[in-house]
Design a protein around this motif. Sequence first.
Motif, PDB file in Angstrom:
ATOM      1  N   ASN A  28       0.815  -1.216   0.000  1.00 33.40           N
ATOM      2  CA  ASN A  28       0.000   0.000   0.000  1.00 33.40           C
ATOM      3  C   ASN A  28       0.840   1.253   0.000  1.00 33.40           C
ATOM      4  O   ASN A  28       0.414   2.283   0.475  1.00 33.40           O
ATOM      5  N   SER A  40      -2.676  -7.323   5.442  1.00 33.48           N
ATOM      6  CA  SER A  40      -3.566  -8.040   4.516  1.00 33.48           C
ATOM      7  C   SER A  40      -3.632  -9.512   4.866  1.00 33.48           C
ATOM      8  O   SER A  40      -4.687 -10.070   5.085  1.00 33.48           O
ATOM      9  N   ASN A 632      -1.210  -3.188  -4.995  1.00 34.51           N
ATOM     10  CA  ASN A 632      -2.561  -2.714  -5.218  1.00 34.51           C
ATOM     11  C   ASN A 632      -2.876  -2.685  -6.688  1.00 34.51           C
ATOM     12  O   ASN A 632      -1.986  -2.646  -7.532  1.00 34.51           O
ATOM     13  N   ARG A 633      -4.151  -2.653  -6.968  1.00 37.56           N
ATOM     14  CA  ARG A 633      -4.507  -2.645  -8.382  1.00 37.56           C
ATOM     15  C   ARG A 633      -4.052  -1.363  -9.052  1.00 37.56           C
ATOM     16  O   ARG A 633      -3.652  -1.359 -10.205  1.00 37.56           O
ATOM     17  N   GLU A 635      -1.301   1.214  -8.362  1.00 41.61           N
ATOM     18  CA  GLU A 635      -0.164   1.256  -7.457  1.00 41.61           C
ATOM     19  C   GLU A 635       0.795   2.355  -7.869  1.00 41.61           C
ATOM     20  O   GLU A 635       0.918   2.668  -9.053  1.00 41.61           O
ATOM     21  N   VAL A 658      -7.247  -5.579  -4.152  1.00 39.77           N
ATOM     22  CA  VAL A 658      -8.041  -4.366  -4.318  1.00 39.77           C
ATOM     23  C   VAL A 658      -8.758  -4.073  -3.004  1.00 39.77           C
ATOM     24  O   VAL A 658      -9.286  -4.965  -2.342  1.00 39.77           O
ATOM     25  N   LYS A 659      -8.670  -2.828  -2.638  1.00 40.30           N
ATOM     26  CA  LYS A 659      -9.301  -2.430  -1.395  1.00 40.30           C
ATOM     27  C   LYS A 659     -10.728  -2.062  -1.694  1.00 40.30           C
ATOM     28  O   LYS A 659     -11.006  -1.313  -2.624  1.00 40.30           O
ATOM     29  N   PRO A 667      -7.815  -5.773   2.094  1.00 37.83           N
ATOM     30  CA  PRO A 667      -8.066  -5.901   0.658  1.00 37.83           C
ATOM     31  C   PRO A 667      -8.174  -7.376   0.225  1.00 37.83           C
ATOM     32  O   PRO A 667      -7.626  -8.275   0.847  1.00 37.83           O
TER      33      PRO A 667
END
Lengths: 770, 221
Positions: A28, A40, A632-633, A635, A658-659, A667
């Motif tokens: 993140n 996570s 992250n998707r 990022e 993905v959050k 996520p």
Amino acid sequence: MANITKKVSWSSRADESGAAGEGTPLLNGSEQPRHSRQPSEGGSLCQIGRLSTVDLEEEITSDEESQRGRPKEIPHNEKLLSLKYESLDYDNIENQLFLEEERKMSYMGFRCLEISRWVVCGLIGFLTGLIACFIDIVVEQLAGIKYQVVKENIEKFTEVGGLSISLLLWAVLNSAIVMLGAIIVAFFEPIAAGSGIPQIKCYLNGIKIPRVVRLKTLVVKVGGVICSVVGGLAVGKEGPMIHSGAVVAAGVSQGRSTSLKRDFKIFEYFRRDTEKRDFVSAGAAAGVSAAFGAPVGGVLFSLEEGASFWNQMLTWRIFFASMISTFTLNFFLSIYHNKPGELSNPGLINFGRFQGDSVAYNLYEIPLFIAMGAIGGLLGALFNVLNYWLTIFRIRYVHRPCLQVMEAMLVAAVTATVSFTMIYFSNDCQPLGPEHTEEYPLQLFCADGEYNSMATAFFNTPERSVRSLFHNQPGTYNPLTLGLFTLTYFFLACWTYGLAVSAGVFIPSLLIGAAWGRLCGIMLATITPDGSIWADPGKYALIGAAAQLGGIVRMTLSLTVIMVEATGNVTYGLPIMLVLMTAKIVGDYFVEGLYDIHIKLQSVPFLHWEAPATSHWLTAREVMSSPVTCLNRIEKVGTIVDTLSNTSTNHNGFPVVVKVSGSDEPPKLCGLILRSQLIVLLKHKVFSIHVSQDERECMMDLTEFMNATPYTVPQETSLPRVFKLFRALGLRHLVVVDDENRVVGLVTRKDLARYHLGKHGLEELQLAQT
Amino acid sequence: MLLSFGVMRSREIPGCHMITTVRPVIAASWASYTNISVDQVGPGNVSCRDSLLHSDRLMLVFQLYNNLKNLWDSSGCKNCITAGLQSPTNDTLYFMATLHQTTSCFDKYQHGNHTELCKNCKNTYKDLNELYSRMEKNQTLCIDIEDAMNMTRKEWSKKFNCSFPREETVPVIAVSSFMLFLPIIFYLSSFLHSEQKKRKLIHPKRAKSYTSLMNIQDKQS
């Protein structure tokens, strides 16, 4: 940018940073390096058992500190796994781009693809046959020149005295030629050493062995095998054909060459590990077929070694490649021998025709055959054990290239010395018939009109010696000659395998087996009353050869069919099969096959057919690597760069999470992306420009490029189930998730390969830097 | 008739001579054999050829002729006898002359010391051998020449013991021991001087086993 790509493309360089406790995964974009277990997967960890989590953290940190203190170093042994081997990307990366491409292709497009697959297979067979033809012709010519020179020298000096000069000449010639072969292997391409079958076995298992299917490797291999055989080493030229066939397949199917740095812009659809591995199976089969004249044996070899993903069309194409290969070889060799169209040389090794009454076998001989199989298994186990210790010594102490070249030269010189001495002191003389099959009969101290029988075994290429042992009349060989020959050749072959030269072990094994098999036949003929009728020594030589080869390499199905096809007589199928099974059972009791030993010694994470027995109590949770570096998707480029350039971990696949917006939940998994893809994206600067000009602050959207449907397993899945999924689908990364689809860990090949059944139950191999 | 010829077969009656004596007889019968036209049909619509030659199970005439023909071909007598079957060829005569020289040399010295014989007759014997190899390469050999050569060779090697003795045992052993010793030195020195290749162990991060934790908690509770 260039800086980053250099750092991230290391992949096989030694790890300078030392112990692995250092960098913790970033997630993140948070710049909190000391936050060890990340939320996570820590989220699920947190929920499990609060108390235990606290203990968990303390325990691991204390472990870490002790590890950081003393990085353990041990001498090389067979119970290690190397970090440098990755899996092939056999499983397709189904990202949006790929799916768009596939949806765009019409039915005609798929049909064209299928036709081009056939064309490529035919081309593979044709080129492999040509290469085999080339090797055979060059070896014959050069070996002929060498033997002619030595023979003239010996004949000259037999009369006037000074035979020790002949000995020196022979040894020096051998050493010089082998030196050339060893130099090109040790200095230019070390991966071309040995027979190449272990490397191809690993490739078909799904492991990316660096540089194994490059054009440079092929050139070095072909040159090396020619030098080894002409240099008189106790080696064969059939094993390297399999490697050559695989290289041809990998090169032709991709339509480009990394060695030559040319891109021919064809077969672009096939530039994927899925297609490449299938074509390499075809190439290996074509290689076997060209080496032994055994197309069906070649197909079965690929099946036995590589089949995790087999289907009918693939089998059909591989068979096509094998047939084309043997036919090409046969055709061009018949032209070379000035008998165009005669088609009597289907392979590099020709066992000759086993026909006639004397070669039929009776039912009461089957127990004898099985006994010979057991002897073959024992001798093979002995061979493997000796070679194992020798290889360990070589890996630990003889690892510099110049030392390897010197060792090869010494082996060549000693081979010449031993051969000469045996020929010199042999009193076995046989009359020279008008249709003698000896190419270079040496008279030495025999009467005129006779020739030295020991010389037929030693002063010849091994293939010809094998043929003589199979087909010469009873009485051609003296038992003492055969016994001495078996003994010396056994130790010479054991010493030679593993040198830094391109060389196979099939022919030496066949030769050793044929020699003691013939000896058994001769003994049987003298012991039993009418043995001279049914105990044809040539038949027993064949059985002995099969037994010895089975005892050393422990291949069953493919070897049976190869031998049956090479002898051209299906009648021998049953005895050969029984003999090979016996040899395998007896040999496996003591030690593994030669190729498996060498694979283990190279610390390759080889996956067997099934998970080791008694491993049902292990779950995915124990097997997986955790924690996992996730992205992250969308990022930040800076985070990606930092993750990729983190040299303390060797990750090549990153789950994409993905959050869920607006909530505080951890996520969830939404995809998987590879290191190679990230590097390409970074290189092409596929990110949107943010307000500030600093590129590290730019955001990259991974949605289009990630594999949006990665395979996952729940964390309670048992090890055999995980193993089956991984092996059958040819995966590279398998994400372990909890019940809320949150990433818990990642299973890779190295995590699975470390469990294996040892002498005392389930053992775990350790990872090492090699 | 043929058997008696075979019994008389000895050095004095060369094989080709025997064969050529018999050959005309058989050739004549073969001529009449081939002259029997296939078309001629006898009583009962059976061809003459069949009824004459294939009438019994042995097919005696046919077999005899075939065997003699094979003998002629495999003996290579056509290389030694001129086309008209009258006399030996020039090559054969030259060989016989050289052979005669060698045998007379043998006869001269055979009662004395064999080493004398070996020394004096060596040149003629060598010439004979070379002539024989040349003829072998040109493939102008026939059974007579081969037999004669074999006998001479046997006499030379076995009876007079003139082939090369094994004299050089000591130098050969010395050189080979030296060669065999080199690898031992090589391996010892690499064992003592090379740095042993060591592997650095990596300890990857793993999650603690949940099931074992659960089991412990279950057992405790």
